[in-house]
Design an enzyme around this catalytic site. Structure first.
Site, mmCIF file in Angstrom:
data_model
loop_
_atom_site.group_PDB
_atom_site.id
_atom_site.type_symbol
_atom_site.label_atom_id
_atom_site.label_comp_id
_atom_site.label_asym_id
_atom_site.label_seq_id
_atom_site.Cartn_x
_atom_site.Cartn_y
_atom_site.Cartn_z
ATOM 1 N N CYS A 89 0.777 -1.251 0.000
ATOM 2 C CA CYS A 89 0.000 0.000 0.000
ATOM 3 C C CYS A 89 0.810 1.304 0.000
ATOM 4 O O CYS A 89 0.382 2.264 -0.640
ATOM 5 C CB CYS A 89 -1.043 -0.020 1.114
ATOM 6 N N ARG A 97 10.504 -9.196 4.201
ATOM 7 C CA ARG A 97 10.598 -8.805 5.608
ATOM 8 C C ARG A 97 11.697 -9.632 6.242
ATOM 9 O O ARG A 97 11.687 -10.854 6.147
ATOM 10 C CB ARG A 97 9.282 -9.053 6.352
ATOM 11 N N GLU A 115 13.069 -11.608 8.769
ATOM 12 C CA GLU A 115 12.644 -12.320 9.978
ATOM 13 C C GLU A 115 13.893 -12.785 10.696
ATOM 14 O O GLU A 115 14.910 -13.072 10.075
ATOM 15 C CB GLU A 115 11.808 -13.547 9.598
ATOM 16 N N ARG A 147 6.195 -18.600 7.463
ATOM 17 C CA ARG A 147 6.895 -17.422 7.990
ATOM 18 C C ARG A 147 8.221 -17.310 7.269
ATOM 19 O O ARG A 147 9.156 -18.028 7.542
ATOM 20 C CB ARG A 147 7.092 -17.553 9.499
ATOM 21 N N GLU A 168 -2.541 -7.146 -2.777
ATOM 22 C CA GLU A 168 -3.042 -6.155 -1.824
ATOM 23 C C GLU A 168 -4.043 -5.219 -2.475
ATOM 24 O O GLU A 168 -3.681 -4.350 -3.257
ATOM 25 C CB GLU A 168 -1.920 -5.356 -1.167
ATOM 26 N N ASP A 204 -8.017 -9.449 11.658
ATOM 27 C CA ASP A 204 -7.158 -10.551 11.230
ATOM 28 C C ASP A 204 -8.012 -11.775 10.968
ATOM 29 O O ASP A 204 -8.981 -12.044 11.688
ATOM 30 C CB ASP A 204 -6.142 -10.894 12.318
ATOM 31 N N GLU A 250 -2.375 -16.370 11.261
ATOM 32 C CA GLU A 250 -3.001 -15.238 10.568
ATOM 33 C C GLU A 250 -2.731 -15.420 9.082
ATOM 34 O O GLU A 250 -1.587 -15.509 8.663
ATOM 35 C CB GLU A 250 -2.381 -13.929 11.056
ATOM 36 N N ASN A 285 -5.489 -10.095 6.333
ATOM 37 C CA ASN A 285 -6.039 -9.030 7.168
ATOM 38 C C ASN A 285 -6.879 -8.073 6.334
ATOM 39 O O ASN A 285 -6.869 -8.141 5.087
ATOM 40 C CB ASN A 285 -4.937 -8.290 7.942
ATOM 41 N N CYS A 298 -6.842 -1.093 3.422
ATOM 42 C CA CYS A 298 -6.230 -2.102 2.573
ATOM 43 C C CYS A 298 -6.454 -3.478 3.174
ATOM 44 O O CYS A 298 -6.896 -3.605 4.312
ATOM 45 C CB CYS A 298 -4.731 -1.840 2.416
ATOM 46 N N ARG A 347 0.265 -17.849 2.682
ATOM 47 C CA ARG A 347 -0.590 -18.077 3.851
ATOM 48 C C ARG A 347 -1.889 -18.801 3.475
ATOM 49 O O ARG A 347 -2.288 -19.746 4.141
ATOM 50 C CB ARG A 347 -0.904 -16.748 4.561
HETATM 51 N N1 SER Z 1 -0.542 -3.153 4.720
HETATM 52 C C1 SER Z 1 -1.116 -4.270 5.388
HETATM 53 C C2 SER Z 1 -0.078 -5.100 6.073
HETATM 54 O O1 SER Z 1 1.091 -4.769 6.036
HETATM 55 C C3 SER Z 1 -1.894 -5.097 4.420
HETATM 56 O O2 SER Z 1 -1.097 -5.466 3.362
HETATM 57 O O3 SER Z 1 -0.387 -6.080 6.651
HETATM 58 ZN ZN ZN Z 2 -1.619 -2.186 3.259
#
Ligand code: SER
Ligand code: ZN
Length: 501
Positions: A304, A334, A336, A345, A353, A414, A432, A435, A460, A467
């Site tokens: 986003c 990300r 981790e 994960r 998105e 979630d 999860e 979301n 968003c 997942r």
């Molecule tokens: N921006 C939200 C998140 O990081 C949905 O993508 O989870």
């Molecule tokens: Zn987002």
């Protein structure tokens, strides 16, 4: 709140000759400019003296007209006064000592430290002590943000160790899982995927790729298209100024994958690097560092932010509201640390998105419709054992905050699913897998997005392919024969894999 500032103006000439004028100036300012009915709105020059070309001043103030703002205003007035009559200029401001006392909501549990200043706390009272402060520092609003930061740090001391906010909204009926194995392990044995080449990344072979693509098709055909969402394509390299606006930069600097551009693409500059590589067949890292710029961007963390950036400063026509778009091409990264597990994960993942911009009413209505479509997918097509809960909004988590939820209208839901391989349905941790958020005008404001007439909100929803897939496989197994009919309409049989000898 008490501001207590001691500093001086540097003047272009000796001003001790016209002390009387300065005295009159101070009295005048105190009476006419700084003094107000309410002490919190007032400031006061408590003390001053002129020594050659230095005009020392001591200002105290309450909450609203802060001593440093008074100082900046006095500087302007003094310039006018001394310039006109005596041809003396005010060059510079120096604050030697600045003490700011304020109330905390709750008492600090541990000592607080912040850059640029010493902080002392006692009961519900905090004091920030600054020395040697420049004019630029004052003008850039650092002081106000330092006060906020102290308050935030004390608040956070109370959140630490407290569980995350979590409130159940809805849950499906209990479903009997087909098996209770860890799907990643089983797929690994069957060579459907391969871990690597680096930490938290996966190479997906045809079988699992086909499942991801079926999930993607389901999300698009069953959720997004029916609601009118249109696809866009964004860059997955995110410059820091975007994350500065969304709050990610201060929230999770330790979780980004940073991007460094070459300092130059001039082959000559790279020659030594090339030669060393040819001779040693190793990568000369020191030489590499010389040829790289300091990172100024990172790999997409959520899709986003760049979408909001694309609307920066724009006024959206009423007829385009609500704006309903989605990206499915930017991969997210990300970093981790300990938590990596299987394909659920990971450091690199694939998400769709959708984001939505519209009036409050439009978005609340859209949320209901999205929930209805998602329910249709998870109940009728994937036949999952799952639930929905209000949680701490993702942007708060991603800004390093925990135990909070917005109003009823705004916040994050979630979607969580039971993972049979983790143990009992009651006691094990659910995963999860998606979301959905409405975030009010937070990003609308941050990126200065407007409509012709309406006030805008945005939100968003993160649809993670890894997942969705792992949740489905954990409950339904990896044999298509056991998969629910709804899903088999999208993927009835798996492509042949690659046989290894
Ligand atoms: N921006 C939200 C998140 O990081 C949905 O993508 O989870
Ligand atoms: Zn987002």
């Amino acid at each position: 709140m008490r501001f207590d500032l001691k500093g001086y103006f540097s003047l272009s000439d000796d001003a001790s000759k016209f002390k009387d004028d300065i005295k009159e100036f101070v009295t005048n300012i105190n009476e006419k400019v700084l003094k107000k009915d309410d002490a919190e709105k007032s400031a006061c020059i408590d003390d001053f003296r002129v020594e050659k070309n230095k005009f020392y001043i001591h200002i105290t103030s309450g909450r609203y007209y802060r001593a440093h703002n008074a100082l900046l205003q006095i500087k302007n007035m003094l310039s006018k006064k001394l310039g006109k009559k005596h041809h003396v200029g005010v060059r510079d401001i120096k604050i030697e000592d600045y003490k700011i006392e304020f109330e905390l909501e709750k008492k600090a549990l541990d000592p607080i430290s912040i850059p640029f200043a010493k902080v002392e706390t006692k009961a519900k009272q905090a004091v920030i002590i600054l020395q040697d402060v420049s004019e630029e520092f004052l003008r850039k609003n650092y002081i106000d943000r330092m006060i906020t930061l102290v308050q935030e740090k004390v608040q956070n001391q109370y959140y630490e160790g407290k569980g995350e906010f979590w409130k159940l909204i809805w849950e499906s009926k209990e479903k009997k899982p087909v098996w209770s194995k860890d799907p990643t392990e089983e797929m690994n044995k069957l060579e459907w995927l391969k871990q690597g080449p680096t930490k938290g990344k996966w190479f997906y072979r045809p079988q699992i790729t086909a499942i991801f693509r079926a999930m993607e098709e389901i999300a698009i055909n069953e959720v997004l298209k029916p609601l009118g969402f249109k696809e866009i394509i964004e860059s997955h390299m995110v410059p820091f100024d975007i994350w500065l606006k969304t709050g990610h930069m201060e929230g999770m600097p330790g979780e980004f994958y940073y991007i460094a551009e070459p300092a130059s693409r001039d082959v000559e500059k790279w020659q030594k690097f090339i030669d060393l590589t040819k001779i040693t067949k190793e990568i000369p890292l020191d030489e590499l560092m010389k040829n790289l710029s300091i990172p100024s961007a990172g790999i997409c963390y959520a899709q986003c932010p760049v979408i909001y950036w694309s609307f920066k400063g724009k006024t959206i026509s009423e007829k385009s509201l609500p704006v309903l778009i989605y990206d499915k091409t930017a991969n997210s990264a990300r970093y981790e640390s300990g938590g990596r597990h299987g394909i659920e994960r990971v450091d690199e993942f694939h998400r769709i998105e959708p984001i939505y911009i519209g009036t409050r009413e439009q978005l609340l209505d859209l949320r209901e419709k999205l929930l209805e479509r998602y329910k249709h997918v998870f109940n009728n097509l994937l036949d999952l054992d799952w639930r929905m809960a209000w949680v701490t909004p993702w942007y708060m988590q991603q800004a390093g905050k925990t135990d909070e939820k917005e109003s009823k209208d705004c916040g994050t839901i979630d979607f969580e699913a039971y993972m049979p391989y983790r143990g009992s349905r009651k006691k094990s941790e659910w995963l999860e897998f998606q979301n959905l958020s409405i975030l009010g005008d937070k990003y609308i404001k941050a990126f200065n997005i407007k409509a012709q007439k309406s006030n805008l909100w945005s939100g968003c929803s993160g649809i993670g392919l890894e997942r969705w897939t792992i949740v489905f496989l954990a409950q339904k197994g990896i044999d298509p024969k056991n998969w629910p009919k709804g899903f088999r309409k999208y993927l009835n049989e798996l492509p042949d894999g690659i046989e290894f000898m």
